[in-house]
Scaffold this motif. Structure first.
Motif, PDB file in Angstrom:
ATOM      1  N   LYS A  40      -1.651   3.202  -3.569  1.00 40.80           N
ATOM      2  CA  LYS A  40      -0.853   1.991  -3.116  1.00 40.80           C
ATOM      3  C   LYS A  40      -0.242   2.077  -2.579  1.00 40.80           C
ATOM      4  O   LYS A  40      -0.049   1.282  -1.249  1.00 40.80           O
ATOM      5  N   LYS A  41       0.895   2.385  -3.133  1.00 42.92           N
ATOM      6  CA  LYS A  41       2.221   2.493  -2.727  1.00 42.92           C
ATOM      7  C   LYS A  41       2.577   2.773  -1.688  1.00 42.92           C
ATOM      8  O   LYS A  41       3.623   2.709  -0.298  1.00 42.92           O
ATOM      9  N   PRO A  44       1.051   0.444   1.525  1.00 47.35           N
ATOM     10  CA  PRO A  44       0.927  -1.468   0.810  1.00 47.35           C
ATOM     11  C   PRO A  44       0.276  -2.344   1.724  1.00 47.35           C
ATOM     12  O   PRO A  44      -0.295  -3.501   1.536  1.00 47.35           O
ATOM     13  N   ASP A  45       0.254  -2.182   2.718  1.00 48.49           N
ATOM     14  CA  ASP A  45      -0.615  -3.259   3.718  1.00 48.49           C
ATOM     15  C   ASP A  45      -1.842  -2.743   4.637  1.00 48.49           C
ATOM     16  O   ASP A  45      -3.015  -3.691   4.453  1.00 48.49           O
TER      17      ASP A  45
END
Length: 92
Positions: A40-41, A44-45
């Motif tokens: 996820k890092k 992020p989108d």
């Protein structure tokens, strides 16, 4: 470095399904605990949807541009690393 831990062009959505208690979904649960934060890092989108339901077979779906979808079964994956490798196989 894992392909999931880099930006993935063309990927619109990643959906991961599994059971909260079955042994067959243990690898998915490990992936969520160990690998999800880094994925996820790096993206992020990117919507990453995680769905848990009793009796649901572990699997992942990737949706790309123009509505193209690919799926992979994750049942019986030994751990987070194996789940990550199986998901990477549908991203190529």
């Amino acid at each position: 470095m894992s392909a999931l831990r880099k930006a993935i062009p063309g990927l619109k959505e990643l959906r991961i399904f599994g059971c909260q208690s079955s042994q067959a979904s243990a690898g998915v649960r490990a992936f969520i605990k160990q690998s999800y934060p880094a994925v996820k890092k790096a993206n992020p989108d990117l919507p990453i949807l995680i769905r848990e339901s009793i009796g649901t077979p572990a699997r992942a779906f990737a949706r790309f541009d123009r509505g193209v979808e690919r799926a992979v079964m994750l049942d019986g994956a030994a751990g987070a690393e194996e789940v990550e490798k199986r998901i990477e196989s549908i991203l190529k």
